[in-house]
Design an enzyme around this catalytic site. Sequence first.
Site, PDB file in Angstrom:
ATOM      1  N   GLY A  98       0.815  -1.209   0.000  1.00 40.81           N
ATOM      2  CA  GLY A  98       0.000   0.000   0.000  1.00 40.81           C
ATOM      3  C   GLY A  98       0.845   1.254   0.000  1.00 40.81           C
ATOM      4  N   CYS A  99       0.221   2.356   0.356  1.00 39.30           N
ATOM      5  CA  CYS A  99       0.899   3.648   0.369  1.00 39.30           C
ATOM      6  C   CYS A  99       2.103   3.614   1.310  1.00 39.30           C
ATOM      7  CB  CYS A  99      -0.076   4.728   0.825  1.00 39.30           C
ATOM      8  SG  CYS A  99       0.670   6.348   1.043  1.00 39.30           S
ATOM      9  N   PHE A 100       3.243   4.081   0.820  1.00 38.49           N
ATOM     10  CA  PHE A 100       4.450   4.012   1.653  1.00 38.49           C
ATOM     11  C   PHE A 100       4.417   4.964   2.835  1.00 38.49           C
ATOM     12  CE2 PHE A 100       6.650   6.160  -2.279  1.00 38.49           C
ATOM     13  CZ  PHE A 100       5.859   7.300  -2.147  1.00 38.49           C
ATOM     14  N   TRP A 101       3.501   5.937   2.849  1.00 37.45           N
ATOM     15  CA  TRP A 101       3.411   6.830   4.011  1.00 37.45           C
ATOM     16  C   TRP A 101       3.146   6.019   5.284  1.00 37.45           C
ATOM     17  CZ3 TRP A 101      -0.640  10.789   1.745  1.00 37.45           C
ATOM     18  CH2 TRP A 101      -0.025  11.557   0.753  1.00 37.45           C
TER      19      TRP A 101
END
Length: 223
Positions: free
Chosen positions: A54-57
């Site tokens: 998913g989103c690396f954040w």
Amino acid sequence: MRHALKIIGCAGIMALAALWAWPRASAGVPIPDPKLDAPLASAPAKATAVLAGGCFWGLQLVFEHLKGVSHVTAGYAGGEASTAEYELVSSGTTGHAESVQIEYDPSQVTYGEILKVYFSVAHDPTEVNRQGPDEGTQYRSSVFAADADQQKIAEAYIAQLDAAGNYPAPIATQVVPLKGFYPAEAYHQDYAIHNPWNPYIQINDLPKVADFKSTLPDLYVER
């Protein structure tokens, strides 16, 4: 979902994000330690693990709370160096996945323990080419193994978890050799830390950290 849209943070996104709230497959179901793992090193050293989910954040935020971790970098893995740019990766055609490179001391935390955090609280490993509101191959679940030992540990753990029935669907995580890791643009680094009030972070990422703290307190550290 493109990060440009996430960054807007308007009321409309808040409403949509509520509908897209991250569905953790293992919620309320602790997963076991890996039966196959590397032993703790006898002396401090430096090792790396590269994971996508998913989103690396959110991944970056979660692993910055893992004991023994000295640094986490958001970036891209799975494609060529020439296409490791956010706008290109967002097309879903480069082979890259949004990833994190975790630098850790193997005398404090094992590779298997990193995977335990990854599979239990960092993302939903049963989703295929998406995580919550984010769709596309760039959001796939993937372990990028740096060597044969990492590959064996990851594959054995997936088989162990599938056999144990901890998830309502088979684990979709790919285990592939790491060919390269490319740091993302500066504005992506520690985005969740710098933007804790962004609705996307509030709804999709901060709950992962809360889950980590409550579910795996022996591995969690405050930062």
